[in-house]
Design an enzyme around this catalytic site. Structure first.
Site, PDB file in Angstrom:
ATOM      1  N   HIS A 206     -13.485  61.729  82.680  1.00  0.00           N
ATOM      2  CA  HIS A 206     -12.937  62.650  84.215  1.00  0.00           C
ATOM      3  C   HIS A 206     -12.679  61.656  84.503  1.00  0.00           C
ATOM      4  O   HIS A 206     -12.932  60.729  84.845  1.00  0.00           O
ATOM      5  CB  HIS A 206     -13.460  63.597  84.943  1.00  0.00           C
ATOM      6  CG  HIS A 206     -13.028  64.462  85.433  1.00  0.00           C
ATOM      7  ND1 HIS A 206     -12.486  63.660  86.188  1.00  0.00           N
ATOM      8  CD2 HIS A 206     -13.032  66.047  85.925  1.00  0.00           C
ATOM      9  CE1 HIS A 206     -11.668  64.816  87.717  1.00  0.00           C
ATOM     10  NE2 HIS A 206     -12.372  66.208  86.589  1.00  0.00           N
ATOM     11  N   CYS A 244      -7.492  66.093  83.546  1.00  0.00           N
ATOM     12  CA  CYS A 244      -7.741  67.295  84.633  1.00  0.00           C
ATOM     13  C   CYS A 244      -6.536  66.822  85.076  1.00  0.00           C
ATOM     14  O   CYS A 244      -5.651  65.677  85.793  1.00  0.00           O
ATOM     15  CB  CYS A 244      -8.931  66.596  86.057  1.00  0.00           C
ATOM     16  SG  CYS A 244      -8.138  67.244  87.547  1.00  0.00           S
ATOM     17  N   HIS A 271      -9.019  70.550  81.934  1.00  0.00           N
ATOM     18  CA  HIS A 271      -8.809  70.958  83.741  1.00  0.00           C
ATOM     19  C   HIS A 271      -7.363  71.422  84.254  1.00  0.00           C
ATOM     20  O   HIS A 271      -6.797  70.544  84.444  1.00  0.00           O
ATOM     21  CB  HIS A 271      -9.443  70.245  84.590  1.00  0.00           C
ATOM     22  CG  HIS A 271     -10.856  69.677  84.528  1.00  0.00           C
ATOM     23  ND1 HIS A 271     -11.861  69.458  85.833  1.00  0.00           N
ATOM     24  CD2 HIS A 271     -12.188  70.386  83.947  1.00  0.00           C
ATOM     25  CE1 HIS A 271     -12.756  68.993  85.068  1.00  0.00           C
ATOM     26  NE2 HIS A 271     -13.551  69.490  84.252  1.00  0.00           N
ATOM     27  N   ASP A 316      -9.494  74.692  87.737  1.00  0.00           N
ATOM     28  CA  ASP A 316     -10.095  73.868  88.100  1.00  0.00           C
ATOM     29  C   ASP A 316     -10.060  74.431  89.509  1.00  0.00           C
ATOM     30  O   ASP A 316     -10.334  75.666  89.719  1.00  0.00           O
ATOM     31  CB  ASP A 316      -9.018  72.062  88.100  1.00  0.00           C
ATOM     32  CG  ASP A 316     -10.016  71.442  88.366  1.00  0.00           C
ATOM     33  OD1 ASP A 316     -11.660  71.848  88.812  1.00  0.00           O
ATOM     34  OD2 ASP A 316      -9.896  70.180  87.843  1.00  0.00           O
ATOM     35  N   HIS A 317     -10.374  72.914  90.940  1.00  0.00           N
ATOM     36  CA  HIS A 317     -10.548  74.513  91.591  1.00  0.00           C
ATOM     37  C   HIS A 317      -9.613  75.535  91.934  1.00  0.00           C
ATOM     38  O   HIS A 317      -8.776  75.322  91.792  1.00  0.00           O
ATOM     39  CB  HIS A 317     -10.676  73.425  93.002  1.00  0.00           C
ATOM     40  CG  HIS A 317     -11.028  71.616  92.859  1.00  0.00           C
ATOM     41  ND1 HIS A 317     -10.881  70.784  92.762  1.00  0.00           N
ATOM     42  CD2 HIS A 317     -12.340  71.637  91.942  1.00  0.00           C
ATOM     43  CE1 HIS A 317     -11.474  69.993  92.924  1.00  0.00           C
ATOM     44  NE2 HIS A 317     -12.370  70.489  91.927  1.00  0.00           N
ATOM     45  N   TYR A 330     -14.307  75.929  94.649  1.00  0.00           N
ATOM     46  CA  TYR A 330     -15.576  76.924  93.325  1.00  0.00           C
ATOM     47  C   TYR A 330     -15.619  78.040  93.674  1.00  0.00           C
ATOM     48  O   TYR A 330     -17.139  79.160  93.318  1.00  0.00           O
ATOM     49  CB  TYR A 330     -16.608  76.157  92.746  1.00  0.00           C
ATOM     50  CG  TYR A 330     -16.111  75.206  92.184  1.00  0.00           C
ATOM     51  CD1 TYR A 330     -16.214  74.986  90.607  1.00  0.00           C
ATOM     52  CD2 TYR A 330     -15.923  74.146  92.546  1.00  0.00           C
ATOM     53  CE1 TYR A 330     -15.901  74.295  89.758  1.00  0.00           C
ATOM     54  CE2 TYR A 330     -15.997  72.624  92.016  1.00  0.00           C
ATOM     55  CZ  TYR A 330     -15.535  73.029  90.693  1.00  0.00           C
ATOM     56  OH  TYR A 330     -14.942  70.873  89.630  1.00  0.00           O
TER      57      TYR A 330
HETATM   58  C1  DNO Z   1     -15.279  68.472  90.930  1.00  0.00           C
HETATM   59  C2  DNO Z   1     -14.987  68.223  89.410  1.00  0.00           C
HETATM   60  C3  DNO Z   1     -15.703  66.826  89.531  1.00  0.00           C
HETATM   61  C4  DNO Z   1     -16.094  66.182  88.152  1.00  0.00           C
HETATM   62  C5  DNO Z   1     -16.711  64.849  87.760  1.00  0.00           C
HETATM   63  C6  DNO Z   1     -16.841  64.980  86.316  1.00  0.00           C
HETATM   64  O1  DNO Z   1     -14.267  69.425  91.550  1.00  0.00           O
HETATM   65  O2  DNO Z   1     -13.510  68.239  88.848  1.00  0.00           O
HETATM   66  O3  DNO Z   1     -16.362  66.437  90.295  1.00  0.00           O
HETATM   67  O4  DNO Z   1     -17.292  67.086  87.663  1.00  0.00           O
HETATM   68  O5  DNO Z   1     -15.910  64.043  87.906  1.00  0.00           O
HETATM   69  O6  DNO Z   1     -18.322  64.065  86.204  1.00  0.00           O
END
Ligand code: DNO
Length: 353
Positions: A206, A244, A271, A316-317, A330
């Site tokens: 990531h 991401c 992501h 993602d978020h 989340y």
């Molecule tokens: C945040 C996530 C990160 C991700 C880590 C991967 O919401 O995208 O915490 O899980 O960086 O190891």
């Protein structure tokens, strides 16, 4: 693309599997054993328990996020050997329940960093916010104290265990340069990628979030050139990316669709989220819609589609909307809306093909 949804586990998430099942087109949960400290080997019984639960709802457990990397590995200490051994054993065990992708990161000390977990947006919702000036002047211990005193602020990657030794960690990282971090990552990958390969599991790193150094700590998975360098450290399809959009896209110089075009064959996990960048370097997370943020999500999806992407995708978020109380970023609602936006784009592209 295969749509998946991050779920923190029973008793650890406000969202339920029954709810996730009603979001169109979600085939699996993205999971982890959040109670196992970084560096320890994951117990097979706990892995099996998650698999059993997921089976009950018809979800696959193909994607794990994250198996965290112990700081001694990132620091390149002698003690890393033990933690690398544990990591390898965890990979082998995860293969037993059919895991295909392991997401991890190589950020020193902190995972993702924000200054406000609930910044108000004009529409009355709240979202995660990063204020540049605040971070510049902030003692990281302050942020840690704030988090420790408010359970609502818990962020993944900021687990108490990790933060307990903060002073020592900062001391240890003082002598670690970017190049040292690259060497330590290479060492780690050279050891684990053969195991991942033997178990048909892709290791998907990531990017650093945000993609620049924070609190003076080095950060290397930040831009196009560095992603290329990472992939060349060990040239195997099992040395892969979690691309991401929101992390990389916080820096206006990062051309996310361009990254997708170049690396699509090595992206195991996407992501997708949008962020609105401000001229002073601040950014806020927005809805997934292109018009709402600085990233062109339609263009990003087009790049995946043109590249024949068959990997895993998760929204993602999200913002916190409709009064939802949830883990920062989340919640159920905005991520579900995000999924429908992503499917809308994808299905249209498919139809046009
Ligand atoms: C945040 C996530 C990160 C991700 C880590 C991967 O919401 O995208 O915490 O899980 O960086 O190891």
């Amino acid at each position: 693309m295969k749509m998946v949804f991050r779920w923190y586990g029973e008793g650890n998430d406000t969202v339920t599997l029954a709810q996730i099942r009603q979001i169109p087109g979600v085939s699996g949960i993205v999971w982890a054993l959040h109670d196992v400290p970084a560096g320890e080997e994951w117990p097979i019984e706990k892995i099996m328990a998650v698999k059993k639960l997921a089976d009950r709802y018809g979800f696959n457990v193909d994607v794990v996020e994250s198996v965290n990397v112990h700081e001694d590995i990132k620091l390149g200490l002698k003690t890393r050997e033990l933690y690398i051994e544990n990591y390898k054993n965890t990979i082998t065990k995860l293969a037993r329940v059919g895991v295909k992708v392991i997401c991890y990161n190589f950020m020193p000390v902190f995972d993702w960093t924000r200054t406000d977990m609930a910044k108000g947006l004009a529409d009355g919702s709240t979202a995660l916010f990063y204020e540049n000036e605040k971070i510049k002047d902030m003692d990281p211990m302050e942020l840690v104290k704030q988090i420790a005193s408010n359970p609502d602020l818990t962020m993944p990657g900021w687990e108490p265990e990790r933060l307990r030794h903060l002073n020592e960690l900062f001391e240890a990282y003082k002598s670690v340069t970017d190049e040292d971090l690259w060497q330590n990552l290479k060492y780690f990958l050279e050891q684990i990628i053969p195991v991942a390969e033997a178990n048909a599991i892709k290791m998907a790193i990531h990017p650093d979030d945000p993609p620049w150094p924070v609190f003076g700590l080095p950060r290397i998975i930040t831009n196009h050139e560095n992603l290329r360098r990472l992939l060349n450290l060990v040239d195997s399809p099992y040395n892969a990316l979690t691309l991401c959009s929101g992390s990389l896209g916080a820096n206006a110089e990062n051309d996310v669709p361009g990254m997708v075009r170049e690396f699509v064959d090595r992206i195991a996990f996407a992501h997708i989220r949008n962020v609105r960048r401000f001229d002073n370097g601040d950014f806020i997370e927005t809805s997934h819609r292109s018009a709402d943020g600085s990233l062109d999500i339609v263009e990003i999806m087009k790049a995946y589609h043109e590249g024949g992407f068959t990997g895993y995708v998760r929204p993602d978020h999200g913002r916190h909307i409709w009064g939802e109380k949830c883990r920062p970023g989340y919640g159920l609602y905005d991520r579900a809306l995000g999924i429908m936006y992503l499917w809308g784009i994808w299905d249209t592209l498919e139809k046009r093909r």
